[in-house]
Design an enzyme around this catalytic site. Structure first.
Site, PDB file in Angstrom:
ATOM      1  N   HIS A 233      90.244  33.327 -29.525  1.00 20.11           N
ATOM      2  CA  HIS A 233      89.245  33.552 -28.486  1.00 20.11           C
ATOM      3  C   HIS A 233      87.922  32.917 -28.860  1.00 20.11           C
ATOM      4  O   HIS A 233      87.520  32.993 -30.015  1.00 20.11           O
ATOM      5  CB  HIS A 233      89.060  35.066 -28.300  1.00 20.11           C
ATOM      6  CG  HIS A 233      88.143  35.412 -27.192  1.00 20.11           C
ATOM      7  ND1 HIS A 233      88.514  35.268 -25.875  1.00 20.11           N
ATOM      8  CD2 HIS A 233      86.856  35.858 -27.199  1.00 20.11           C
ATOM      9  CE1 HIS A 233      87.489  35.637 -25.105  1.00 20.11           C
ATOM     10  NE2 HIS A 233      86.483  35.998 -25.882  1.00 20.11           N
TER      11      HIS A 233
ATOM     12  N   CYS B 126     101.147   3.443 -22.084  1.00 20.57           N
ATOM     13  CA  CYS B 126     100.486   4.659 -22.578  1.00 20.57           C
ATOM     14  C   CYS B 126      99.158   4.421 -23.294  1.00 20.57           C
ATOM     15  O   CYS B 126      98.151   5.082 -22.985  1.00 20.57           O
ATOM     16  CB  CYS B 126     101.404   5.391 -23.562  1.00 20.57           C
ATOM     17  SG  CYS B 126     103.154   5.178 -23.257  1.00 20.57           S
TER      18      CYS B 126
ATOM     19  N   TYR C 106     103.686   9.664 -12.018  1.00 23.79           N
ATOM     20  CA  TYR C 106     102.812   9.665 -13.200  1.00 23.79           C
ATOM     21  C   TYR C 106     101.733   8.582 -13.085  1.00 23.79           C
ATOM     22  O   TYR C 106     100.551   8.837 -13.253  1.00 23.79           O
ATOM     23  CB  TYR C 106     103.616   9.266 -14.449  1.00 23.79           C
ATOM     24  CG  TYR C 106     104.531  10.261 -15.065  1.00 23.79           C
ATOM     25  CD1 TYR C 106     104.165  10.916 -16.239  1.00 23.79           C
ATOM     26  CD2 TYR C 106     105.802  10.500 -14.551  1.00 23.79           C
ATOM     27  CE1 TYR C 106     105.030  11.787 -16.883  1.00 23.79           C
ATOM     28  CE2 TYR C 106     106.668  11.369 -15.179  1.00 23.79           C
ATOM     29  CZ  TYR C 106     106.281  12.009 -16.345  1.00 23.79           C
ATOM     30  OH  TYR C 106     107.141  12.864 -16.967  1.00 23.79           O
TER      31      TYR C 106
ATOM     32  N   LYS D   3      96.296   2.585 -21.202  1.00 27.65           N
ATOM     33  CA  LYS D   3      95.951   3.505 -20.107  1.00 27.65           C
ATOM     34  C   LYS D   3      95.089   4.657 -20.631  1.00 27.65           C
ATOM     35  O   LYS D   3      94.076   4.999 -20.041  1.00 27.65           O
ATOM     36  CB  LYS D   3      97.233   4.056 -19.475  1.00 27.65           C
ATOM     37  CG  LYS D   3      96.989   5.243 -18.577  1.00 27.65           C
ATOM     38  CD  LYS D   3      98.207   6.137 -18.502  1.00 27.65           C
ATOM     39  CE  LYS D   3      98.463   6.871 -19.806  1.00 27.65           C
ATOM     40  NZ  LYS D   3      99.766   7.547 -19.820  1.00 27.65           N
TER      41      LYS D   3
ATOM     42  N   CYS E 270     104.523   0.513 -24.132  1.00 27.46           N
ATOM     43  CA  CYS E 270     103.662   1.654 -24.463  1.00 27.46           C
ATOM     44  C   CYS E 270     102.380   1.203 -25.144  1.00 27.46           C
ATOM     45  O   CYS E 270     101.284   1.618 -24.783  1.00 27.46           O
ATOM     46  CB  CYS E 270     104.410   2.648 -25.344  1.00 27.46           C
ATOM     47  SG  CYS E 270     103.354   3.953 -25.965  1.00 27.46           S
TER      48      CYS E 270
ATOM     49  N   GLU F  91      97.603   8.981 -12.618  1.00 30.17           N
ATOM     50  CA  GLU F  91      96.783   8.626 -13.790  1.00 30.17           C
ATOM     51  C   GLU F  91      95.756   7.557 -13.428  1.00 30.17           C
ATOM     52  O   GLU F  91      94.574   7.655 -13.793  1.00 30.17           O
ATOM     53  CB  GLU F  91      97.687   8.163 -14.941  1.00 30.17           C
ATOM     54  CG  GLU F  91      98.514   9.311 -15.503  1.00 30.17           C
ATOM     55  CD  GLU F  91      99.440   8.929 -16.645  1.00 30.17           C
ATOM     56  OE1 GLU F  91      99.856   9.825 -17.386  1.00 30.17           O
ATOM     57  OE2 GLU F  91      99.756   7.735 -16.804  1.00 30.17           O
TER      58      GLU F  91
ATOM     59  N   GLU G 191      94.647  30.691 -24.985  1.00 29.94           N
ATOM     60  CA  GLU G 191      94.964  32.102 -25.249  1.00 29.94           C
ATOM     61  C   GLU G 191      95.640  32.770 -24.050  1.00 29.94           C
ATOM     62  O   GLU G 191      96.364  33.748 -24.211  1.00 29.94           O
ATOM     63  CB  GLU G 191      93.715  32.890 -25.675  1.00 29.94           C
ATOM     64  CG  GLU G 191      92.675  33.069 -24.587  1.00 29.94           C
ATOM     65  CD  GLU G 191      91.439  33.844 -25.081  1.00 29.94           C
ATOM     66  OE1 GLU G 191      91.615  34.875 -25.735  1.00 29.94           O
ATOM     67  OE2 GLU G 191      90.306  33.405 -24.804  1.00 29.94           O
TER      68      GLU G 191
HETATM   69  P1  NDP Z   1     107.696   7.721 -10.831  1.00 33.85           P
HETATM   70  O1  NDP Z   1     109.161   7.598 -10.770  1.00 33.85           O
HETATM   71  O2  NDP Z   1     107.065   8.786 -11.641  1.00 33.85           O
HETATM   72  O3  NDP Z   1     107.105   7.863  -9.345  1.00 33.85           O
HETATM   73  C1  NDP Z   1     107.400   6.920  -8.371  1.00 33.85           C
HETATM   74  C2  NDP Z   1     106.610   7.251  -7.124  1.00 33.85           C
HETATM   75  O4  NDP Z   1     106.752   6.196  -6.207  1.00 33.85           O
HETATM   76  C3  NDP Z   1     107.091   8.503  -6.434  1.00 33.85           C
HETATM   77  O5  NDP Z   1     105.970   9.152  -5.882  1.00 33.85           O
HETATM   78  C4  NDP Z   1     108.006   7.963  -5.334  1.00 33.85           C
HETATM   79  O6  NDP Z   1     108.039   8.749  -4.202  1.00 33.85           O
HETATM   80  C5  NDP Z   1     107.303   6.682  -4.978  1.00 33.85           C
HETATM   81  N1  NDP Z   1     108.166   5.650  -4.448  1.00 33.85           N
HETATM   82  C6  NDP Z   1     109.316   5.162  -4.972  1.00 33.85           C
HETATM   83  N2  NDP Z   1     109.791   4.162  -4.214  1.00 33.85           N
HETATM   84  C7  NDP Z   1     108.940   4.014  -3.180  1.00 33.85           C
HETATM   85  C8  NDP Z   1     108.885   3.148  -2.064  1.00 33.85           C
HETATM   86  N3  NDP Z   1     109.829   2.242  -1.839  1.00 33.85           N
HETATM   87  N4  NDP Z   1     107.859   3.293  -1.190  1.00 33.85           N
HETATM   88  C9  NDP Z   1     106.897   4.222  -1.401  1.00 33.85           C
HETATM   89  N5  NDP Z   1     106.887   5.063  -2.437  1.00 33.85           N
HETATM   90  C10 NDP Z   1     107.895   4.959  -3.330  1.00 33.85           C
HETATM   91  O7  NDP Z   1     107.191   6.265 -11.252  1.00 33.85           O
HETATM   92  P2  NDP Z   1     105.899   5.722 -11.963  1.00 33.85           P
HETATM   93  O8  NDP Z   1     105.854   4.294 -11.553  1.00 33.85           O
HETATM   94  O9  NDP Z   1     104.710   6.565 -11.697  1.00 33.85           O
HETATM   95  O10 NDP Z   1     106.260   5.856 -13.499  1.00 33.85           O
HETATM   96  C11 NDP Z   1     107.472   5.309 -14.015  1.00 33.85           C
HETATM   97  C12 NDP Z   1     107.934   6.074 -15.221  1.00 33.85           C
HETATM   98  O11 NDP Z   1     107.106   5.760 -16.328  1.00 33.85           O
HETATM   99  C13 NDP Z   1     107.865   7.572 -15.077  1.00 33.85           C
HETATM  100  O12 NDP Z   1     108.996   8.107 -14.505  1.00 33.85           O
HETATM  101  C14 NDP Z   1     107.709   8.019 -16.509  1.00 33.85           C
HETATM  102  O13 NDP Z   1     108.959   8.217 -17.087  1.00 33.85           O
HETATM  103  C15 NDP Z   1     107.001   6.876 -17.178  1.00 33.85           C
HETATM  104  N6  NDP Z   1     105.582   7.195 -17.403  1.00 33.85           N
HETATM  105  C16 NDP Z   1     105.233   8.260 -18.160  1.00 33.85           C
HETATM  106  C17 NDP Z   1     103.906   8.580 -18.370  1.00 33.85           C
HETATM  107  C18 NDP Z   1     103.539   9.769 -19.184  1.00 33.85           C
HETATM  108  O14 NDP Z   1     104.391  10.314 -19.870  1.00 33.85           O
HETATM  109  N7  NDP Z   1     102.286  10.214 -19.146  1.00 33.85           N
HETATM  110  C19 NDP Z   1     102.838   7.778 -17.785  1.00 33.85           C
HETATM  111  C20 NDP Z   1     103.320   6.703 -16.981  1.00 33.85           C
HETATM  112  C21 NDP Z   1     104.637   6.432 -16.804  1.00 33.85           C
HETATM  113  P3  NDP Z   1     109.077   9.975  -3.999  1.00 33.85           P
HETATM  114  O15 NDP Z   1     108.502  11.127  -4.749  1.00 33.85           O
HETATM  115  O16 NDP Z   1     109.065  10.173  -2.534  1.00 33.85           O
HETATM  116  O17 NDP Z   1     110.366   9.492  -4.530  1.00 33.85           O
END
Ligand code: NDP
Length: 453
Positions: A437, A49, A177, A52, A44, A181, A442
């Site tokens: 307001h 976090c 996510y 980023k 993080c 981002e 709101e």
């Molecule tokens: P996520 O789990 O959020 O998303 C993964 C994405 O990758 C999905 O769109 C998924 O598609 C796709 N995917 C998975 N496997 C494949 C593959 N083999 N080929 C193509 N696409 C694939 O992961 P992130 O890496 O974005 O983030 C990881 C974690 O980190 C999050 O779950 C979150 O908990 C944490 N995080 C939190 C943040 C915040 O609170 N602001 C910011 C960044 C990270 P599909 O939908 O089809 O499964």
């Protein structure tokens, strides 16, 4: 192994969760050591976090300059990417120093080196074996990429945060996510950005209105979203790198970033030797007290692969310390955890989606209130960005079960609203709250018309 032990608690992994749990344990008089094989601070603070969000602040001055022009300012600007990365690095270095002094100030011994469990109460680290009454696993996770030909030509969020040269053309694979981002960062900083998702929509698991609204906003900024796209391989060519889809189409960029999820760091920890189980996702299952399948060995945060958010890891770490060292058995409550996506515009959400509410209470048992509008700021700025706000209510009780927002300041607004949702307040409590307001927030106390689906 009977005591006495070298330590009361030995924590593996000095990220946010490990540090918080160790400090809390030490504050109750426990003798604590924490091992880290990278840098004190963890994902993080050092490659998640915090850096980023600093890049988001940096890149988004582009939007603010555009807005300022609408208000009569003459502003021109160009981002020096190298300067932004250097400033970000100075800040993460500073934070690492703060984390180190927090640990030493709390009397926690920090040991640099890779630690492995070698017995139910024994850990090997930095060339020696130490014993501990309790072991806390807080090793977090790392980016996961599919094993396709040429994947080594892609980067993950780890490298994206440290790019020396700014890529003019970016391809992002994944729609979670991290993908949205970073799409916002690169686009605002001036790159062309294409997102490739295998499914139909970005942000799986979020409320459908959030997914649709954010998609529309990303498209308006010129971010391309290719749905139903399966990447077969990556090739390095003279002019850049390119992805080749399973249907044969190819797309080229200067940088291909994979944001396809994260996987728990459980390899080479010695878990099998002592019988700590892992599940199919590689995460370590724990009971309500964060205890693994081996008594005395606990796990918190992303390595348990449940709710992978920093504040959750911190709360879990502190709960372990309360339970073990303050005679205050504390179980983490994972319900109604608010979260945000720092996209452009950002998302804030707490509670359940409309889809989940319909599954739980039926369509007739679910009331939905929704507002979409152009924020006042953009009536003059000229920016074509709209805000979406939504309440999901259980009709039999009137209780607000989910609140979702896409728009400026959504994470800040939802943090406050989350208190009301956790407190179990009803729509009528929102209704009898006086508005501030003029604000966007709101709207949450002014929505009167139920949405007809
Ligand atoms: P996520 O789990 O959020 O998303 C993964 C994405 O990758 C999905 O769109 C998924 O598609 C796709 N995917 C998975 N496997 C494949 C593959 N083999 N080929 C193509 N696409 C694939 O992961 P992130 O890496 O974005 O983030 C990881 C974690 O980190 C999050 O779950 C979150 O908990 C944490 N995080 C939190 C943040 C915040 O609170 N602001 C910011 C960044 C990270 P599909 O939908 O089809 O499964």
């Amino acid at each position: 192994m009977p005591g006495p032990y070298d330590y009361d608690l030995f924590t593996i992994g000095a990220g946010s969760g490990g540090v918080a749990g160790s400090r809390r344990a030490a504050s109750y008089g426990a003798k604590v050591a924490i091992a880290e094989d990278w840098r004190i601070g963890g994902t993080c603070v050092l490659r998640g976090c915090v850096p980023k969000k600093l890049l988001i602040y940096g890149a988004h001055f582009a939007h603010e300059m555009e807005d300022a022009r609408g208000y009569g300012w003459t502003v021109e600007g160009r981002l020096d990417w190298g300067k932004l990365i250097a400033a970000k690095n100075r800040e993460t270095d500073r934070l690492e120093g703060i984390y180190k002094s927090l640990l030493s100030g709390a009397g926690v011994e920090a040991i640099l080196g890779r630690a492995r469990i070698v017995g139910p109460n024994a850990v090997e680290v930095a060339g020696r074996t130490v014993t501990a009454k309790y072991i806390l696993l807080a090793t977090g996770g790392r980016p996961e990429r599919p094993d396709i030909p040429g994947i080594e030509h892609s980067i993950t969020s780890n490298e994206a945060l440290d790019l020396v040269e700014f890529p003019r053309r970016v391809i992002i694979v994944g729609g979670g996510y991290i993908a949205v981002e970073f799409a916002g960062i690169f686009r605002a900083a001036g790159a062309s950005v294409q997102i490739f998702i295998r499914g139909e929509k970005i942000l799986r698991g979020f409320d459908d209105d959030v997914r649709d609204h954010l998609t529309a906003e990303l498209l308006k900024q010129g971010i391309e979203i290719h749905a139903g796209a399966n990447v077969a391989r990556i090739e390095r060519v003279k002019t850049g790198d390119r992805i080749v889809l399973s249907d044969g189409r190819a797309h080229e960029a200067d940088c291909i970033m994979y944001a396809t999820g994260r996987t728990p760091n459980t390899h080479d920890l010695g878990l099998e030797a002592v019988g700590v189980h892992t599940d199919k996702s590689g995460g370590i299952p724990v009971d309500e007290w964060q205890c693994t399948t081996v008594p005395g060995i606990y796990a918190i945060g992303d390595v348990t692969n449940r709710v992978n958010l920093t504040p959750v890891a911190i709360a879990e770490g502190r709960a372990v310390a309360e339970t073990l060292f303050n005679s205050n058995p504390t179980a983490m409550d994972h319900s109604d955890i608010p979260s945000a996506v720092f996209s452009q515009p950002p998302v804030g959400t707490v509670g359940i989606s409309e889809g989940d509410a319909v599954r739980l209470y039926g369509a007739d048992g679910t009331d939905v209130y929704k507002a979409t509008f152009r924020p006042m700021k953009h009536t003059i700025s000229g920016r074509d960005e709209r805000t979406m706000m939504k309440l999901v209510v259980e009709s039999s009780t009137g209780r607000v079960r989910g609140v979702h927002m896409v728009g400026a300041d959504a994470p800040e607004i939802i943090q406050g609203i989350a208190i009301a949702v956790r407190a179990g307040l009803a729509k009528r409590d929102f209704d009898r709250t006086v508005a501030i307001h003029p604000t966007a927030a709101e709207e949450f106390v002014l929505m009167r018309e139920k949405l007809k689906r």
